[in-house]
Design an enzyme around this catalytic site. Structure first.
Site, PDB file in Angstrom:
ATOM      1  N   ASP A  97     105.060  80.501  58.906  1.00  9.16           N
ATOM      2  CA  ASP A  97     104.800  80.842  57.371  1.00  9.16           C
ATOM      3  C   ASP A  97     103.765  80.320  56.953  1.00  9.16           C
ATOM      4  OD1 ASP A  97     107.097  82.498  57.655  1.00  9.16           O
ATOM      5  OD2 ASP A  97     108.554  81.001  56.622  1.00  9.16           O
ATOM      6  N   GLY A 140     103.164  77.355  68.798  1.00  8.22           N
ATOM      7  CA  GLY A 140     103.643  76.167  68.364  1.00  8.22           C
ATOM      8  C   GLY A 140     102.545  75.214  68.582  1.00  8.22           C
TER       9      GLY A 140
END
Length: 318
Positions: free
Chosen positions: A269, A239
């Site tokens: 993605d 992240g």
């Protein structure tokens, strides 16, 4: 260090015949085999507890699906990319096909199928994080026969990108055909050793890694443990903290630029699509990951998945 222009854009694409004396370029640098969904998104101040009702925002519908997302992320950056998948005969199918075509994804292998298109119901919290429930629809009917029909095309691509919103047997069949496999093990599930052995890389986030490895751990240790499962290389995404790359004998931490997160839907993605494209263009894994981290960071600055994906100019300053 890479910049958003010049080196960042990579070498200019070759024509179909390539340079004189070189092997002809494949029709597509990468092919994505995977899902195409309509994302139904509601923003909430907080997620409901079991048995509780909360009031959310107006419902917004975006094009999504892990396969489609990765294809769009790569296409917006300049990739020659084709998508092998299925859309339904409902209104969502037409909506999804139009969105993909508008972003330059080749759809010759996207099959219109009687039945409902895939749908993802997504709640986005005040912190920009999300929770997702997927109804596969006709994505569940993407088959080994579809892979066999496209075998020559898959074998010609430099990279084939795979995920698990399609049937596992179909994913394994595609992996057998591909020259190089980028596999995002999401949603997480048990997969055969045969599939892990051809991943180059295996891409997972922290939650997926914990499920694979039996619990959480320090990122570099987790990355090494992922490599020990059998893939040729592995990338652990973190992240806002970037990613860790594991290759035989080497573990590399890749930091992320700091951005204000509006919506994290589809960020993984965007990362994987960018990573697969840069690998197809010849980047080493650490360099491709450094680029992909910036693409993922750029994608969380706007709502939606595909709608938030950056073009090359959007990476300036990251």
């Amino acid at each position: 260090m890479m910049t958003a222009r010049g080196d960042d854009a990579g070498p200019a694409p070759e024509g179909a015949g390539g340079r004189r004396g070189e092997e002809p370029a494949p029709p597509f640098e990468m092919i994505v085999v995977g899902s195409v969904n309509a994302d139904l998104v509601i923003r909430v101040d907080r997620r409901p507890m079991p048995g509780e009702t909360v009031i959310g925002s107006d419902l917004a519908t975006y094009p999504g699906g892990k396969g489609a997302n990765q294809a769009v992320a790569a296409a917006r950056l300049g990739a020659r990319v084709a998508l092998l998948g299925r859309v339904g005969s409902d209104g969502n199918g037409e909506f999804l096909r139009k969105a993909l075509s508008g972003d330059g994804v080749d759809l010759d292998r996207l099959t219109d199928t009687p039945g409902p298109s895939g749908v993802a119901v997504i709640t986005v919290g005040a912190d920009g994080d999300n929770s997702i429930i997927v109804s596969p629809g006709v994505n569940a009917r993407l088959s080994e026969d579809d892979i066999a029909a496209a075998a020559d095309l898959l074998a010609s691509a430099r990279v084939v990108s795979l995920q698990l919103e399609s049937p596992l047997a179909t994913v394994v069949a595609a992996a057998r055909t591909a020259a190089r496999v980028v596999f995002n093990l999401s949603p997480p599930a048990a997969v055969p050793d045969e599939l892990l052995a051809v991943c180059d890389p295996l891409v997972v986030n922290e939650h997926e890694a914990a499920l694979l490895l039996g619990g959480p751990g320090e990122p570099e240790q987790q990355a090494r443990a992922l490599l020990a499962l059998g893939p040729r290389s592995a990338v652990l995404t973190l992240g806002a903290d970037g990613a860790v790359v594991a290759e035989p004998g080497t573990v590399t931490a890749v930091p992320s630029p700091r951005v204000e997160a509006v919506d994290t839907t589809g960020a993984g993605d965007a990362f994987t699509g960018a990573l697969a494209w840069r690998l197809a263009r010849g980047d080493g894994l650490a360099d491709a990951t450094a680029f992909a981290v910036r693409v993922g960071a750029a994608s969380v600055r706007a709502p939606g998945a595909q709608s938030s994906y950056p073009y090359p100019e959007d990476l300036e300053g990251l």
